[in-house]
Design an enzyme around this catalytic site. Structure first.
Site, PDB file in Angstrom:
ATOM      1  N   THR A  21       2.243 -28.140 -55.948  1.00 43.19           N
ATOM      2  CA  THR A  21       1.351 -27.099 -56.453  1.00 43.19           C
ATOM      3  C   THR A  21      -0.077 -27.586 -56.656  1.00 43.19           C
ATOM      4  O   THR A  21      -0.967 -26.778 -56.895  1.00 43.19           O
ATOM      5  CB  THR A  21       1.870 -26.583 -57.807  1.00 43.19           C
ATOM      6  OG1 THR A  21       2.058 -27.728 -58.658  1.00 43.19           O
ATOM      7  CG2 THR A  21       3.189 -25.867 -57.655  1.00 43.19           C
ATOM      8  N   GLU A  27       4.459 -18.172 -58.870  1.00 45.35           N
ATOM      9  CA  GLU A  27       5.530 -17.324 -58.383  1.00 45.35           C
ATOM     10  C   GLU A  27       5.115 -15.901 -58.020  1.00 45.35           C
ATOM     11  O   GLU A  27       5.782 -15.244 -57.217  1.00 45.35           O
ATOM     12  CB  GLU A  27       6.683 -17.330 -59.398  1.00 45.35           C
ATOM     13  CG  GLU A  27       7.384 -18.680 -59.356  1.00 45.35           C
ATOM     14  CD  GLU A  27       8.213 -18.997 -60.579  1.00 45.35           C
ATOM     15  OE1 GLU A  27       9.412 -18.767 -60.542  1.00 45.35           O
ATOM     16  OE2 GLU A  27       7.657 -19.504 -61.573  1.00 45.35           O
TER      17      GLU A  27
HETATM   18 MO1  MOS Z   1      10.502 -21.768 -60.413  1.00 48.75          MO
HETATM   19  S1  MOS Z   1      12.076 -20.726 -59.528  1.00 48.75           S
HETATM   20  O1  MOS Z   1      10.549 -21.355 -62.018  1.00 48.75           O
HETATM   21  O2  MOS Z   1      10.649 -23.369 -59.852  1.00 48.75           O
END
Ligand code: MOS
Length: 716
Positions: free
Chosen positions: A467, A681
């Site tokens: 990320t 997400e």
């Molecule tokens: Mo995420 S499915 O909270 O890594």
């Protein structure tokens, strides 16, 4: 607390990844790359039946394979753990070496330990297992499927007013069933565990989104203090919810102890489908009632999810869907159905990806029922107040997202009637849907030191799961300390460092940026007070409203996240809008996504460069969810059949059109001290519905079962 808005928004200048060079040159060390002295290798033998018992092992041939050191089965190893490994809900799970019982196809039944990976693999091929086989249940609708009703389950099922009565008297109604398929994360990095003991101290190299949890779970299973376990996970090659505390680590640790040598275990891609978690198939019934003007008067969402036999894990997405629109009467329920399958778990936006598909498809159906533009329907039901709790949203810029995306997309060119736009042999359709994700944060600690020469070090047990976490921490410290980012050395991915909550629930940016910012501000204040020399600060952050002991529990491996609908002061969600154009070929019925515009408002965006690709990656995964991904099951054997990257369909470059991401500025002074809502997400959520809605607009054919397939469009 950081409250200076100028400082907050200065975070929004883009930075390239500080670990980019390490990643592209191979210097970044992933768990299975970590060197250990004289390792032995483990290879898994997995069950070829889905239900029944092991009646015996024939191991002579396997033992005779050169290099094989040991073969571990429940008979000689079943009591090796003090406590069975917990499942994703903390309850019992499947797929361990405890006993003779077979819960699902592909369950771990033996570990062959050898001097080399090749010997272990050859040994595993020679292991023969005898079974007493029973007829398995694969999924919903198969004989033996056991439903567990919502009333016996933990968790919220929001309920307001009298939804049934309001539905019965509504002027416009939609009552429809939807389904989503089983899916697997398929991170590029395989699952692995490497364990080495030194005296009574264990080191686990395990790709982990939650190293405090990896450490805590292993300690509990082995019956040793968590402090004697050292978990290391410097880089993770994709987690998406699949890489956390798991039953595998403790078994490998016990194996290393038994043979007196480090053991390395890399799970094959195929075995990863059954020895780890996945996104279970879901079913939904959504009933919407509205006035002729398009005001919702009743919203009912009932979900059902597939689970293993012993687990009670569920994702339960009605906490989100019940809160999307103003509505005075709401009813929700979630049940699970047990079958002979491995235990599911989190997968990117675990709840919202399937549940918002159902709600946002139903909203689209309602728009056609009312002859109303689908964006206009959402506008008429937009609200700044959580319709369940009555609390204000911390911020909600849903319609700003729709308006910006609509203008960029050219939504005004949309013909009202379905099946009325075309381009040569292609039918053209526009579709849209709402995206949402709860804004979470959790406890975190960090140690920051500023050296006399102006360089800084930041240490915290945060997680780089792809990320851009190293960069986020480095840039937060650099901006507040007023030094170049290259002068900040960040250490993460090691459980001996100050603990940080799970890199899950899109909570990482808020939790780590806040604790690092708070530490850096103290350093700046001490410098301003005339302090010289090395200045070090250890800082702990617990989100307001969470008990102070959360930080201690975190160090023991307990997850604590605060946000979404779980807060007492505000309801905190990020929102977004997906607008897509699809083209369906008039004769072959091939579906192509031609273009997509996705707009998101998620509070402070710390690093727009990383955020752009995070949002875009989510949107592309949403395309995958709509058109590609489906773990196919042979229902007679309850067995996955496309457990590899050749047959498990994902979009390739040719499937991904121009995906445009708009980041809508949003200042949220209530969500947390830095206004960060998290973005990991939300990008995937709703895209599946936007595409199915566009397919309806193109063809007049409503697809309620994902993925959208040619054969569904061939039927009249
Ligand atoms: Mo995420 S499915 O909270 O890594």
């Amino acid at each position: 607390m950081a409250t200076d808005p100028k400082r907050i928004y200065d975070l929004g200048r883009p930075e390239k990844r500080v670990d980019g060079a390490a990643k592209v040159t191979g210097a970044a060390r992933y768990a299975a790359d970590e060197p250990v002295a004289n390792p032995a290798y483990a290879y898994a033998v997995t069950s070829r039946i889905a239900k029944g018992r092991i009646t015996g092992f024939r191991l002579e041939a396997a033992r005779a394979v050169p290099g094989v050191l040991d073969i571990l089965t429940y008979e000689n190893f079943g009591k090796a753990l003090k406590k069975p490994a917990p499942g994703p809900d903390g309850g019992p799970t499947t797929g361990t070496l405890d006993d003779a019982r077979i819960w699902h196809d592909g369950q771990l039944v033996a570990l062959v330990i050898a001097d080399s990976f090749e010997s272990a693999r050859a040994g595993s091929y020679a292991v023969q297992v005898d079974y007493a086989e029973e007829r398995p249940t694969a999924s919903f609708d198969d004989a033996g499927a056991q439903e567990e009703a919502s009333s016996t389950m933990a968790g919220d099922n929001p309920h307001v007013g009298d939804a049934a009565a309001a539905f019965a008297s509504a002027a416009a109604r939609v009552d429809a069933n939807y389904s989503t398929p089983p899916q697997h994360h398929n991170a590029l990095e395989l699952f692995s565990t490497t364990c080495a003991w030194e005296g009574g101290k264990l080191t686990i190299y395990d790709p982990s989104q939650f190293m405090a949890g990896t450490r805590g779970a292993a300690g509990m299973s082995l019956g040793i203090d968590a402090a004697s376990v050292h978990a290391v996970s410097r880089y993770v090659g994709g987690g998406f919810g699949s890489k956390g505390p798991n039953p595998r680590s403790a078994w490998i640790a016990a194996a290393a102890q038994r043979i007196g040598r480090p053991v390395r275990f890399v799970v094959t891609r195929e075995q990863g489908f059954t020895t780890a978690t996945f996104r279970a198939e879901t079913r939904h019934r959504v009933r919407l009632g509205a006035t002729r003007e398009g005001k919702l008067v009743s919203l009912q969402h009932e979900g059902s999810e597939l689970c293993s036999r012993p687990s009670r894990y569920k994702v339960g997405g009605t906490d989100a869907t019940a809160r999307m629109y103003a509505c005075p009467n709401i009813h929700t329920a979630v049940s699970i159905v047990h079958a002979d399958r491995n235990t599911p778990g989190y997968m990117r936006a675990p709840a919202e990806t399937p549940y918002m598909f159902a709600l946002e498809s139903a909203m689209d159906e309602l728009a056609y029922e009312l002859n109303l533009d689908p964006i206009e329907l959402r506008r008429r039901n937009d609200t700044q107040t959580d319709p369940v709790s009555g609390l204000p949203f911390s911020s909600r810029s849903l319609m700003k997202c729709f308006d910006a995306a609509a203008s960029e997309f050219g939504w005004s060119r949309r013909a009202t009637k379905p099946s009325s736009m075309s381009d040569g042999e292609w039918q053209v359709g526009y579709g849209c849907a709402t995206a949402c994700y709860p804004a979470n944060s959790g406890p975190a600690a960090a140690r920051v030191a500023l050296m006399p020469g102006g360089k800084a070090s930041v240490q915290l047990a945060a997680h780089e799961i792809g990320t851009g976490a190293y960069t986020l921490v480095a840039m937060t410290a650099a901006r507040i300390l007023g030094i170049p980012i290259k002068d900040v050395a960040v250490s993460m991915g090691d459980s001996d460092l100050p603990p940080v909550v799970i890199a899950g629930g899109s909570s990482n940016a808020a939790s780590t940026a806040i604790v690092v910012a708070n530490a850096c501000e103290k350093i700046v204040a001490r410098k301003a007070n005339g302090e010289t020399g090395r200045i070090e600060v250890y800082e702990e952050f617990v989100p307001p409203g969470m008990p102070a002991k959360s930080i201690v529990e975190l160090a023991q491996g307990k997850v604590g996240l605060q946000g979404g609908a779980g807060r007492k002061d505000v309801t905190a969600f990020s929102f977004g809008a997906h607008l897509v154009e699809v083209r369906v070929h008039a004769r072959t019925r091939e579906v192509r996504v031609a273009r997509a515009v996705s707009a998101f408002a998620a509070g402070t965006i710390v690093n727009p460069l990383a955020a752009y690709s995070q949002f875009m990656g989510g949107a592309i995964w949403g395309i995958s969810s709509a058109l590609h991904e489906h773990t196919e099951i042979d229902r007679r054997a309850a067995r996955y059949v496309n457990e590899n990257l050749a047959d498990y369909l994902i979009p390739v470059n040719a499937d991904v059109p121009d995906v445009k991401v708009l980041m809508i500025p949003e200042e949220d002074t209530r969500v947390n001290a830095l206004g960060i809502k998290g973005i990991g997400e939300i990008g995937i959520v709703g895209m599946n519905a936007a595409i199915a809605n566009a397919v309806f607009h193109a063809t007049g054919k409503r697809i309620r079962d994902l993925p959208v397939r040619i054969e569904q469009l061939l039927e009249a």
